[in-house]
Design a protein around this motif. Sequence first.
Motif, PDB file in Angstrom:
ATOM      1  N   LEU A 404       0.653  -1.108   0.185  1.00 57.12           N
ATOM      2  CA  LEU A 404       0.008   0.081   0.021  1.00 57.12           C
ATOM      3  C   LEU A 404       0.919   1.411  -0.058  1.00 57.12           C
ATOM      4  CD1 LEU A 404      -2.891  -1.015   2.467  1.00 57.12           C
ATOM      5  CD2 LEU A 404      -3.264  -0.122  -0.010  1.00 57.12           C
ATOM      6  N   THR A 405       1.909   1.306   0.674  1.00 61.71           N
ATOM      7  CA  THR A 405       2.922   2.458   0.837  1.00 61.71           C
ATOM      8  C   THR A 405       3.366   2.658  -0.407  1.00 61.71           C
ATOM      9  OG1 THR A 405       3.417   1.871   3.001  1.00 61.71           O
ATOM     10  CG2 THR A 405       4.848   3.298   1.931  1.00 61.71           C
ATOM     11  N   LYS A 406       3.808   1.601  -1.322  1.00 65.18           N
ATOM     12  CA  LYS A 406       4.466   1.645  -2.469  1.00 65.18           C
ATOM     13  C   LYS A 406       3.320   2.200  -3.669  1.00 65.18           C
ATOM     14  CE  LYS A 406       7.333  -0.893  -5.657  1.00 65.18           C
ATOM     15  NZ  LYS A 406       7.836  -2.471  -5.982  1.00 65.18           N
ATOM     16  N   ILE A 407       1.907   1.819  -3.509  1.00 68.32           N
ATOM     17  CA  ILE A 407       0.847   2.516  -4.335  1.00 68.32           C
ATOM     18  C   ILE A 407       0.969   3.939  -4.133  1.00 68.32           C
ATOM     19  CG2 ILE A 407      -1.614   2.334  -4.806  1.00 68.32           C
ATOM     20  CD1 ILE A 407      -1.544  -0.549  -4.459  1.00 68.32           C
ATOM     21  N   LYS A 413       3.388  10.869  -5.993  1.00 70.91           N
ATOM     22  CA  LYS A 413       4.409  11.818  -6.630  1.00 70.91           C
ATOM     23  C   LYS A 413       3.981  12.109  -7.905  1.00 70.91           C
ATOM     24  CE  LYS A 413       8.567   9.185  -4.478  1.00 70.91           C
ATOM     25  NZ  LYS A 413       9.571   8.002  -4.687  1.00 70.91           N
ATOM     26  N   HIS A 414       2.896  11.739  -8.377  1.00 74.26           N
ATOM     27  CA  HIS A 414       2.173  12.073  -9.777  1.00 74.26           C
ATOM     28  C   HIS A 414       1.113  12.593  -9.425  1.00 74.26           C
ATOM     29  CE1 HIS A 414       5.351   8.746 -10.535  1.00 74.26           C
ATOM     30  NE2 HIS A 414       5.604   9.503 -11.741  1.00 74.26           N
ATOM     31  N   ILE A 430       0.811  -3.605  -9.069  1.00 73.66           N
ATOM     32  CA  ILE A 430      -0.412  -4.423  -8.741  1.00 73.66           C
ATOM     33  C   ILE A 430      -0.317  -6.024  -9.354  1.00 73.66           C
ATOM     34  CG2 ILE A 430      -2.931  -4.627  -8.996  1.00 73.66           C
ATOM     35  CD1 ILE A 430      -3.125  -1.672  -8.934  1.00 73.66           C
ATOM     36  N   ARG A 431       0.137  -6.042 -10.553  1.00 68.44           N
ATOM     37  CA  ARG A 431       0.130  -7.495 -11.145  1.00 68.44           C
ATOM     38  C   ARG A 431       1.250  -8.202 -10.479  1.00 68.44           C
ATOM     39  NH1 ARG A 431       1.018  -5.711 -15.894  1.00 68.44           N
ATOM     40  NH2 ARG A 431      -1.338  -5.415 -16.585  1.00 68.44           N
ATOM     41  N   GLY A 432       2.484  -7.589 -10.199  1.00 67.27           N
ATOM     42  CA  GLY A 432       3.356  -8.395  -9.656  1.00 67.27           C
ATOM     43  C   GLY A 432       3.334  -8.867  -8.117  1.00 67.27           C
ATOM     44  N   TRP A 433       2.636  -8.024  -7.359  1.00 69.41           N
ATOM     45  CA  TRP A 433       2.244  -8.396  -5.953  1.00 69.41           C
ATOM     46  C   TRP A 433       1.076  -9.560  -6.066  1.00 69.41           C
ATOM     47  CZ3 TRP A 433      -1.533  -8.460  -2.240  1.00 69.41           C
ATOM     48  CH2 TRP A 433      -1.200  -8.670  -0.696  1.00 69.41           C
ATOM     49  N   THR A 453      -7.118   1.035  -2.528  1.00 64.34           N
ATOM     50  CA  THR A 453      -6.349   2.015  -3.759  1.00 64.34           C
ATOM     51  C   THR A 453      -7.394   2.961  -4.342  1.00 64.34           C
ATOM     52  OG1 THR A 453      -5.267  -0.226  -4.358  1.00 64.34           O
ATOM     53  CG2 THR A 453      -5.474   1.545  -5.970  1.00 64.34           C
ATOM     54  N   TYR A 454      -8.694   2.593  -4.254  1.00 64.93           N
ATOM     55  CA  TYR A 454      -9.864   3.349  -4.787  1.00 64.93           C
ATOM     56  C   TYR A 454      -9.991   4.634  -4.010  1.00 64.93           C
ATOM     57  CZ  TYR A 454     -14.409   5.451  -4.774  1.00 64.93           C
ATOM     58  OH  TYR A 454     -15.622   6.373  -5.020  1.00 64.93           O
ATOM     59  N   LEU A 455      -9.823   4.590  -2.658  1.00 63.98           N
ATOM     60  CA  LEU A 455      -9.852   5.551  -1.757  1.00 63.98           C
ATOM     61  C   LEU A 455      -8.786   6.611  -2.191  1.00 63.98           C
ATOM     62  CD1 LEU A 455     -10.752   4.173   1.620  1.00 63.98           C
ATOM     63  CD2 LEU A 455     -12.380   5.303   0.029  1.00 63.98           C
ATOM     64  N   LYS A 456      -7.574   6.063  -2.182  1.00 66.62           N
ATOM     65  CA  LYS A 456      -6.370   7.029  -2.497  1.00 66.62           C
ATOM     66  C   LYS A 456      -6.465   7.618  -3.943  1.00 66.62           C
ATOM     67  CE  LYS A 456      -3.323   3.955   0.194  1.00 66.62           C
ATOM     68  NZ  LYS A 456      -3.098   4.669   1.394  1.00 66.62           N
ATOM     69  N   LEU A 457      -7.052   6.879  -4.983  1.00 69.04           N
ATOM     70  CA  LEU A 457      -7.386   7.468  -6.352  1.00 69.04           C
ATOM     71  C   LEU A 457      -8.340   8.488  -6.273  1.00 69.04           C
ATOM     72  CD1 LEU A 457      -6.960   4.276  -8.360  1.00 69.04           C
ATOM     73  CD2 LEU A 457      -5.047   6.215  -8.369  1.00 69.04           C
ATOM     74  N   ARG A 458      -9.338   8.157  -5.579  1.00 63.56           N
ATOM     75  CA  ARG A 458     -10.357   9.327  -5.352  1.00 63.56           C
ATOM     76  C   ARG A 458      -9.978  10.370  -4.557  1.00 63.56           C
ATOM     77  NH1 ARG A 458     -15.604   8.189  -1.390  1.00 63.56           N
ATOM     78  NH2 ARG A 458     -14.151   8.803  -0.112  1.00 63.56           N
ATOM     79  N   ARG A 459      -9.159  10.635  -3.739  1.00 63.18           N
ATOM     80  CA  ARG A 459      -8.454  11.667  -2.924  1.00 63.18           C
ATOM     81  C   ARG A 459      -7.507  12.122  -3.898  1.00 63.18           C
ATOM     82  NH1 ARG A 459      -4.106  11.286   1.863  1.00 63.18           N
ATOM     83  NH2 ARG A 459      -3.979  13.510   2.163  1.00 63.18           N
ATOM     84  N   TRP A 460      -6.733  11.492  -4.614  1.00 62.60           N
ATOM     85  CA  TRP A 460      -5.873  12.125  -5.642  1.00 62.60           C
ATOM     86  C   TRP A 460      -6.616  12.850  -7.005  1.00 62.60           C
ATOM     87  CZ3 TRP A 460      -6.101  10.580 -11.203  1.00 62.60           C
ATOM     88  CH2 TRP A 460      -4.983  11.190 -11.957  1.00 62.60           C
ATOM     89  N   ALA A 461      -7.742  12.235  -7.331  1.00 60.77           N
ATOM     90  CA  ALA A 461      -8.513  12.944  -8.332  1.00 60.77           C
ATOM     91  C   ALA A 461      -9.403  14.304  -7.796  1.00 60.77           C
ATOM     92  CB  ALA A 461      -9.993  11.966  -8.904  1.00 60.77           C
ATOM     93  N   ASN A 462      -9.864  14.321  -6.816  1.00 58.18           N
ATOM     94  CA  ASN A 462     -10.355  15.555  -5.976  1.00 58.18           C
ATOM     95  C   ASN A 462      -9.516  16.395  -5.808  1.00 58.18           C
ATOM     96  OD1 ASN A 462     -13.074  14.153  -5.753  1.00 58.18           O
ATOM     97  ND2 ASN A 462     -12.812  13.441  -3.761  1.00 58.18           N
ATOM     98  N   LYS A 463      -8.348  16.242  -5.418  1.00 59.17           N
ATOM     99  CA  LYS A 463      -7.312  17.356  -5.390  1.00 59.17           C
ATOM    100  C   LYS A 463      -7.118  17.915  -6.650  1.00 59.17           C
ATOM    101  CE  LYS A 463      -4.855  16.332  -0.953  1.00 59.17           C
ATOM    102  NZ  LYS A 463      -3.620  16.072  -0.445  1.00 59.17           N
TER     103      LYS A 463
END
Length: 581
Positions: A404-407, A413-414, A430-433, A453-463
């Motif tokens: 999760l930290t890696k994701i 960073k992006h 994700i595929r490798g893990w 992962t969805y929660l992290k991406l939703r936060r990224w999109a809202n920002k």
Amino acid sequence: MKDKVCSKSKKVMNTAKPMYEWNTLPWHQLDKQVFKLQKRIYQASERGEVKVVRRLQKLLISSWSAKAVAVRKVTQDNQGKKTAGVDGIKALTPYKRMKLVKNLQIEDKSKPTRRIWIPKPGKTEKADTTPCRRKAQDKGFSRMYAHQARPLEIPSIYERAKQALVKMALEPEWEAKFESNSYGFRPGRSCHDAIGAIHKSLAQKAKYILDADISKCFDKIDHQKLLEKINTSPTITRQIKAWFKSGVIDKGTLFPTKEGTPQGGVVSTLLANIALHGMEDLIRKSFPDRNGYKNGKYWSIPTPNLIRYAEDFVVLHKDIEVVRQCKSLIETWLKDIGLELKPEKTRISHSLEEYEGNTGFDFLGFHIQHYRAGKYKSGRSSQRKPLGHKLLIKPSKQSIKKHLTKIEDVIDKHRASKTEKVIGLLNPIIRGWCNYFRGVISSETFKLLDHLTYLKLRRWANKRHPNKGKKWVKSKYWKSIENRNWVFSETYKNEVTYTLINHSDTKIIRHVKVKGKKSPYDGDFVYWSQRLGTYPETSTRVRTLLKKEKGICTICKLSFTSQDILEVDHIKPRSQGGNDT
């Protein structure tokens, strides 16, 4: 006059063009010749014919084919091929590779290695006060990681080629000797085989577990004891001794090496496995199977199971006293070769009941534990006790947290990058893990990771769009594709071009453990080509192609082995409209 003619003919031979250029070498023929010799070494070692083994090893290290294959491995196949040694050379042209093959020979000399430091987060070791460890702080590591840096000794390309050649000669001999429950850094064996062996041992009965780790395994091995244990030909012995005594250069300073094997060399993992060979045999001889009858009842005390992956190992037995005795025996045995157990990583637990505050154990990223299950005893509801138990192997909490930290790091960073770039970076992670953990009970973990992962991406999109509503953000980044909803994707001209894969898309496929003491050098191509297509970390596309092509390369017609680097080549390039069909 004769001498003059001979000298002239020699000159003509030396100045003549070589038969092959590097890019036109018949690699399938060279591989076949090398493997035939390795197979003969393996069979002679199995029969205990030491003289035949030494003669074949001498033939192998002087073989031009073996030298060419060794050079190819370190200059083209190896992942660290672009890492320079003390001479600063990190890439060779085809002409220089051919020259290296010609000059390659086993001798009693060696150049020193170049020490580099890599961060090792998540460790709790105390800071080392040795000069080399202090150099890590000077190299710019943060205070957090200065005491957690791992030293790697990088040999020059010439020394790496020699190491690859020696490994090709020694490995078949020792593959015939190694114990059946040794799985680390051996051809045809993996972490999943070690987990399969633990599952087999714990499937029927809950047991006590000694979970241990050897402290600084590569750095503390006694040189003389290891050379006595290898007991090989004088030529190879002198070369290995030269590697041990070559020293290490760190920030321009030469430090002597009085103990340990060069961690980072081609042959270091094989030497470490040879040093640790015999541990399982020690336990088996000290605690043989015992059984008999007493008062009309049959009793049995089986041999403890020791399962080792490199320097990590576990001992499993139903009797706590036997496990404690195994620990003291192993500690005494390790002292003889200059090693010791790491106290903070050595503990005793039980797979079902709590013992010393521990239940179950973590091994190679997996958590292994028994859980109560089954029917209940009859009687009052307050007095009901569960009967039976079942073994569950799942991803450990530490592995999940690290993933999760890696994701999260990629997403953070992006923040301003394009969606397709974020998807392109997350998909391989994700595929490798998931491929690593697909052989155990991971379905619930995969679903949980999808949600997080969805929660992290939703936060990224809202920002990225603070002035837009949630519905607009959802419609921009999450689409419905076929029978799937809420798919994180990127669209171009109203067509979905990039989609993020879900953890839960990975199907659970049980891994089949390797048979007993089987080795790729035994020549059973049918067995090993079938196993290659079932490795958990092999991608689905490669697995499908291996099955379709029956484990045989379509170009050279040789069977694939576990040591080969697999590449998928398209008949028609994608740039010209080709596809995976």
